[in-house]
Design a protein around this motif. Structure first.
Motif, PDB file in Angstrom:
ATOM      1  N   HIS A  40       0.793  -1.222   0.033  1.00  0.00           N
ATOM      2  CA  HIS A  40       0.192  -0.040   0.060  1.00  0.00           C
ATOM      3  C   HIS A  40       0.821   1.134   0.093  1.00  0.00           C
ATOM      4  O   HIS A  40       1.736   1.510   0.836  1.00  0.00           O
ATOM      5  N   THR A  41       0.996   1.993  -1.162  1.00  0.00           N
ATOM      6  CA  THR A  41       1.742   3.324  -1.286  1.00  0.00           C
ATOM      7  C   THR A  41       0.754   4.343  -1.421  1.00  0.00           C
ATOM      8  O   THR A  41       0.920   5.061  -2.610  1.00  0.00           O
ATOM      9  N   PRO A  42       0.232   4.895  -0.600  1.00  0.00           N
ATOM     10  CA  PRO A  42      -0.906   6.050  -0.718  1.00  0.00           C
ATOM     11  C   PRO A  42       0.074   7.334  -1.047  1.00  0.00           C
ATOM     12  O   PRO A  42       1.343   7.390  -0.738  1.00  0.00           O
ATOM     13  N   GLY A  43      -0.506   8.369  -1.519  1.00  0.00           N
ATOM     14  CA  GLY A  43       0.441   9.666  -1.634  1.00  0.00           C
ATOM     15  C   GLY A  43       0.005  10.097  -3.163  1.00  0.00           C
ATOM     16  O   GLY A  43      -0.298  11.337  -3.214  1.00  0.00           O
ATOM     17  N   HIS A  44      -0.108   9.480  -4.192  1.00  0.00           N
ATOM     18  CA  HIS A  44      -0.608   9.780  -5.423  1.00  0.00           C
ATOM     19  C   HIS A  44      -2.159   9.715  -5.324  1.00  0.00           C
ATOM     20  O   HIS A  44      -2.892  10.621  -5.910  1.00  0.00           O
ATOM     21  N   THR A  45      -2.543   8.459  -4.825  1.00  0.00           N
ATOM     22  CA  THR A  45      -4.003   8.575  -4.359  1.00  0.00           C
ATOM     23  C   THR A  45      -4.160   7.769  -3.062  1.00  0.00           C
ATOM     24  O   THR A  45      -3.070   6.914  -2.670  1.00  0.00           O
ATOM     25  N   LYS A  46      -5.333   7.651  -2.366  1.00  0.00           N
ATOM     26  CA  LYS A  46      -5.301   7.296  -1.127  1.00  0.00           C
ATOM     27  C   LYS A  46      -5.133   5.648  -1.168  1.00  0.00           C
ATOM     28  O   LYS A  46      -4.633   5.061  -0.402  1.00  0.00           O
ATOM     29  N   GLY A  47      -5.561   5.116  -2.340  1.00  0.00           N
ATOM     30  CA  GLY A  47      -5.464   3.629  -2.241  1.00  0.00           C
ATOM     31  C   GLY A  47      -4.429   3.193  -3.359  1.00  0.00           C
ATOM     32  O   GLY A  47      -4.664   1.920  -3.624  1.00  0.00           O
ATOM     33  N   GLY A  48      -3.480   3.660  -3.636  1.00  0.00           N
ATOM     34  CA  GLY A  48      -2.262   3.069  -4.507  1.00  0.00           C
ATOM     35  C   GLY A  48      -1.661   2.099  -3.954  1.00  0.00           C
ATOM     36  O   GLY A  48      -1.394   2.199  -2.687  1.00  0.00           O
ATOM     37  N   VAL A  49      -1.509   1.301  -4.849  1.00  0.00           N
ATOM     38  CA  VAL A  49      -0.507   0.259  -4.381  1.00  0.00           C
ATOM     39  C   VAL A  49       0.539  -0.102  -5.404  1.00  0.00           C
ATOM     40  O   VAL A  49       0.405   0.431  -6.520  1.00  0.00           O
ATOM     41  N   CYS A  50       1.784  -0.819  -5.263  1.00  0.00           N
ATOM     42  CA  CYS A  50       2.739  -1.111  -5.789  1.00  0.00           C
ATOM     43  C   CYS A  50       2.659  -2.866  -5.670  1.00  0.00           C
ATOM     44  O   CYS A  50       2.162  -3.422  -4.530  1.00  0.00           O
ATOM     45  N   LEU A  51       2.833  -3.678  -6.823  1.00  0.00           N
ATOM     46  CA  LEU A  51       2.672  -5.166  -6.652  1.00  0.00           C
ATOM     47  C   LEU A  51       4.037  -5.742  -6.743  1.00  0.00           C
ATOM     48  O   LEU A  51       4.800  -5.356  -7.964  1.00  0.00           O
ATOM     49  N   TYR A  52       4.646  -6.225  -5.668  1.00  0.00           N
ATOM     50  CA  TYR A  52       5.942  -6.754  -5.591  1.00  0.00           C
ATOM     51  C   TYR A  52       6.104  -8.196  -5.759  1.00  0.00           C
ATOM     52  O   TYR A  52       5.463  -8.831  -4.886  1.00  0.00           O
ATOM     53  N   CYS A  53       6.670  -8.741  -6.750  1.00  0.00           N
ATOM     54  CA  CYS A  53       7.164 -10.104  -7.117  1.00  0.00           C
ATOM     55  C   CYS A  53       8.452 -10.338  -6.349  1.00  0.00           C
ATOM     56  O   CYS A  53       9.315 -10.305  -7.227  1.00  0.00           O
ATOM     57  N   GLU A  54       8.649 -10.715  -5.236  1.00  0.00           N
ATOM     58  CA  GLU A  54       9.800 -10.912  -4.540  1.00  0.00           C
ATOM     59  C   GLU A  54      10.755 -11.955  -5.276  1.00  0.00           C
ATOM     60  O   GLU A  54      12.124 -11.664  -5.570  1.00  0.00           O
ATOM     61  N   ALA A  55       9.821 -13.230  -5.722  1.00  0.00           N
ATOM     62  CA  ALA A  55      10.982 -14.258  -6.385  1.00  0.00           C
ATOM     63  C   ALA A  55      11.585 -13.593  -7.751  1.00  0.00           C
ATOM     64  O   ALA A  55      12.530 -14.012  -8.099  1.00  0.00           O
ATOM     65  N   GLU A  56      10.670 -12.834  -8.472  1.00  0.00           N
ATOM     66  CA  GLU A  56      11.269 -12.340  -9.712  1.00  0.00           C
ATOM     67  C   GLU A  56      12.050 -11.154  -9.399  1.00  0.00           C
ATOM     68  O   GLU A  56      12.547 -10.491 -10.671  1.00  0.00           O
TER      69      GLU A  56
END
Length: 208
Positions: free
Chosen positions: A130-146
């Motif tokens: 969850h990475t708010p700042g641009h919008t309240k519900g902004g997210v980044c999708l992190y694939c740790e394995a890749e």
């Protein structure tokens, strides 16, 4: 392993990403912008079925093709709950001067909130940051394995998301950037606009 196809969509050159596991019958689509024909072609070329649509946030340039694709494939749309109010409201999801008459709401296709923090697909899992700042519900999708993070409009190769629109926050953006830039430096950063980079390449610009 996963195969990633980037489709650059619409006037705002928004990056949509089609994600296909190395094997299996399904794929995921991140941020389907305003180029339905190109997105359909990418799905057809993959030979897969669209299993779900993942939205990093609810701004119109990242969602314009969500409705027809969701209906065509019976695919659920996932969105952080804090951005759900924006999805069908041009007063909240459009930039000043945007073509608000062309903003189709996914009527009858209420977005689902993301699972707790992981979205699995045939061996591929994303941590939902969850990475708010641009919008309240902004997210980044992190694939740790890749070692890949899809950063939406939170962070780009040459900047970060604007904070003067509905739901934006300078304070929250600072916190979100610090969290995102704490990922390993060799993580590939695939943003919502522009070319890809790495966490290491941008960390020194914004992390003080």
């Amino acid at each position: 392993m996963m195969n990633i196809t980037r489709v650059v969509c619409g006037t705002y050159a928004e990056n949509a990403y089609l994600i296909c596991p190395e094997s299996g019958a399904h794929c995921l689509l991140i941020d389907p912008g305003d180029d339905l024909s190109a997105l359909n072609a990418a799905i057809a070329d993959s030979g897969r079925k669209l299993a779900a649509i993942l939205l990093t946030h609810a701004h119109f340039d990242h969602t314009l093709a969500a409705k027809p694709l969701a209906e065509a494939w019976n695919a659920p749309i996932y969105l952080h709950a804090a951005d759900a109010e924006m999805l069908c409201d041009p007063g909240k999801n459009a930039y000043p001067g945007a073509p608000v008459a062309n903003l189709p709401c996914p009527a009858g296709l209420s977005p689902l909130p993301y699972p707790e923090n992981v979205f699995p697909l045939e061996g591929i899992s994303f941590r939902i940051l969850h990475t708010p700042g641009h919008t309240k519900g902004g997210v980044c999708l992190y694939c740790e394995a890749e070692k890949i993070v899809f950063s939406g409009d939170t962070l780009f190769a040459d900047g970060f998301g604007r904070m003067d629109l509905y739901g934006g926050s300078h304070k929250q953006m600072r916190v979100s950037l610090r969290m995102l830039l704490s990922l390993p430096e060799d993580v590939r950063l695939l943003p919502g606009h522009g070319g890809e980079t790495t966490i290491g390449a941008v960390r020194g610009k914004y992390l003080r």
